[in-house]
Design an enzyme around this catalytic site. Structure first.
Site, PDB file in Angstrom:
ATOM      1  N   ASP A 215       0.853  -1.175   0.000  1.00 39.49           N
ATOM      2  CA  ASP A 215       0.000   0.000   0.000  1.00 39.49           C
ATOM      3  C   ASP A 215       0.894   1.232   0.000  1.00 39.49           C
ATOM      4  O   ASP A 215       1.889   1.283   0.738  1.00 39.49           O
ATOM      5  CB  ASP A 215      -0.913  -0.013   1.236  1.00 39.49           C
ATOM      6  CG  ASP A 215      -1.867   1.160   1.263  1.00 39.49           C
ATOM      7  OD1 ASP A 215      -2.962   1.026   0.704  1.00 39.49           O
ATOM      8  OD2 ASP A 215      -1.522   2.212   1.850  1.00 39.49           O
ATOM      9  N   ILE A 216       0.585   2.206  -0.825  1.00 38.13           N
ATOM     10  CA  ILE A 216       1.378   3.433  -0.898  1.00 38.13           C
ATOM     11  C   ILE A 216       1.057   4.298   0.317  1.00 38.13           C
ATOM     12  O   ILE A 216      -0.114   4.623   0.566  1.00 38.13           O
ATOM     13  CB  ILE A 216       1.090   4.201  -2.199  1.00 38.13           C
ATOM     14  CG1 ILE A 216       1.393   3.316  -3.412  1.00 38.13           C
ATOM     15  CG2 ILE A 216       1.914   5.487  -2.257  1.00 38.13           C
ATOM     16  CD1 ILE A 216       0.985   3.931  -4.746  1.00 38.13           C
ATOM     17  N   ASN A 223      -2.057  12.626  -3.441  1.00 34.40           N
ATOM     18  CA  ASN A 223      -2.918  12.800  -4.608  1.00 34.40           C
ATOM     19  C   ASN A 223      -3.689  14.114  -4.520  1.00 34.40           C
ATOM     20  O   ASN A 223      -3.828  14.845  -5.507  1.00 34.40           O
ATOM     21  CB  ASN A 223      -3.892  11.617  -4.689  1.00 34.40           C
ATOM     22  CG  ASN A 223      -4.289  11.292  -6.105  1.00 34.40           C
ATOM     23  OD1 ASN A 223      -3.504  11.433  -7.026  1.00 34.40           O
ATOM     24  ND2 ASN A 223      -5.522  10.863  -6.283  1.00 34.40           N
ATOM     25  N   ASP A 232      -1.067   9.390 -10.609  1.00 37.57           N
ATOM     26  CA  ASP A 232      -0.916   8.306 -11.581  1.00 37.57           C
ATOM     27  C   ASP A 232       0.557   7.982 -11.807  1.00 37.57           C
ATOM     28  O   ASP A 232       0.939   6.821 -11.997  1.00 37.57           O
ATOM     29  CB  ASP A 232      -1.563   8.695 -12.915  1.00 37.57           C
ATOM     30  CG  ASP A 232      -3.079   8.720 -12.835  1.00 37.57           C
ATOM     31  OD1 ASP A 232      -3.630   8.215 -11.835  1.00 37.57           O
ATOM     32  OD2 ASP A 232      -3.709   9.243 -13.768  1.00 37.57           O
ATOM     33  N   GLU A 258      -4.703   2.211  -4.494  1.00 41.39           N
ATOM     34  CA  GLU A 258      -3.253   2.366  -4.350  1.00 41.39           C
ATOM     35  C   GLU A 258      -2.632   1.123  -3.744  1.00 41.39           C
ATOM     36  O   GLU A 258      -1.529   1.169  -3.209  1.00 41.39           O
ATOM     37  CB  GLU A 258      -2.913   3.596  -3.497  1.00 41.39           C
ATOM     38  CG  GLU A 258      -3.295   3.499  -2.051  1.00 41.39           C
ATOM     39  CD  GLU A 258      -4.721   3.988  -1.754  1.00 41.39           C
ATOM     40  OE1 GLU A 258      -4.980   4.309  -0.594  1.00 41.39           O
ATOM     41  OE2 GLU A 258      -5.553   4.040  -2.681  1.00 41.39           O
TER      42      GLU A 258
END
Length: 352
Positions: A215-216, A223, A232, A258
């Site tokens: 997971d980011i 974002n 993106d 994500e």
């Protein structure tokens, strides 16, 4: 992803879809909601590009725009129509080939009979004039067969070209059906099938299998601050790092917005931790730059959770344990790899 996390994630997408409906003053019909839900989820990159282009040109999306774009990018008949078109083209080509083959077979049989008759006629002591006429007819028949053969060869060449184009089309449809257009990783549907096969194989053949969930970290804030295009760029960076760190038989998927999942066949927990570390370090060491302004954006990090196959496992049980390890990594401060045997995993070892 646990049911609670999936609930939160999908509720967030649904709320974003409702916000779009309100912003553009569109009726909250199932079709319109589906359209904005798909846009908010971000999986259909082609749809998002088309919507963004309309927004840039007109500043808003009308009901006509929704209907037109829905038909192009979301209609369930879209791929079906292409498959039907390919099937129809193949059927017509095969029918034309069959007709050509039947014709040349019939003419070949007729030619054989004519050849036998001519031989018999010449052997019966035919006159010089009669023999010349018979030979002339035989030459003409031979020429007709030769012309028919050349025509069939040309038809076969055209058919080969057509079938090659059909194969390309089929591969394109297959690619669209299993690949996320933004990251080029496999989509969730493909992951669901692949993890089931991998778990079955690990159970039957008693071979190691590991599952990575990543997971980011702080992706939503990133974002919101820098915009979807930069977001993106981050997703593509993580996807590229994952692809470059795994074996050819492994499968990397875009699991959620994500989140990414990686199925590691014939991989022990220790080996999987090394893969997770490679991906984490590859992502962390890349400095991001905003393409439109060359503004340095710093670095991003990911958290990684790893589960390894146990006797009696199902895909869901492996996913839940990997997800629990991912949460342990988040609780530990993010930007780290946690597997089931690590003390830091805590309750992750007790998740069914």
């Amino acid at each position: 992803m646990t049911k609670r996390r999936e609930h939160r994630r999908t509720i967030g997408i649904a709320e974003a879809a409702l916000d779009h409906l309100k912003t553009h003053e569109l009726p909250a019909t199932p079709r319109n909601f589906e359209f904005w839900y798909a846009y908010s989820a971000g999986f259909n990159r082609s749809l998002n590009r088309a919507v963004n282009a309309v927004l840039e040109a007109k500043g808003r999306i009308t009901l006509d725009d929704v209907q037109r774009l829905h038909e192009v990018f979301l209609s369930s008949e879209h791929i079906g129509d292409r498959i039907e078109e390919i099937g129809g083209t193949a059927s017509r080509e095969i029918a034309a080939l069959s007709e050509g083959i039947e014709q040349i077979l019939a003419e070949t049989a007729q030619y054989g009979a004519q050849l036998a008759n001519t031989v018999a006629y010449l052997g019966s002591g035919a006159s010089k004039g009669g023999s010349a006429a018979a030979l002339h007819e035989l030459i003409e028949a031979t020429q007709r067969i030769e012309d028919r053969k050349r025509a069939l060869e040309a038809r076969l060449a055209r058919s080969n070209a057509q079938f090659s184009a059909l194969r390309t089309n089929i591969e394109s449809i297959r690619y669209e059906s299993i690949c996320d257009p933004l990251t080029t990783l496999s989509v969730r549907r493909h992951f669901d099938l692949a993890i089931q096969r991998a778990v079955d194989e690990a159970g039957e053949q008693v071979v190691p299998l590991s599952l990575i969930l990543t997971d980011i970290d702080h992706f939503k804030q990133f974002n919101d601050r820098y915009g979807h295009q930069t977001g993106d760029q981050v997703l593509r960076l993580v996807a590229q790092s994952a692809k470059q760190s795994i074996k050819s038989l492994d499968i990397a998927c875009r699991y959620g917005g994500e989140e990414f999942a990686i199925i590691l066949r014939d991989t022990t927990e220790t080996q999987a931790v090394k893969v997770g570390e490679r991906i984490r370090q590859a992502v962390m060491t890349r400095e991001l730059v905003k393409r439109s302004t060359d503004e340095p954006l710093g670095h991003i990090t990911i958290s990684v959770g790893i589960a390894t196959h146990r006797a009696g496992d199902t895909p869901q049980s492996m996913i839940e344990r990997a997800d629990a390890c991912l949460y342990a990594a988040k609780r530990a401060g993010r930007n780290c790899v946690v597997s089931e045997s690590m003390p830091i995993a805590g309750v992750a070892r007790d998740v069914a």
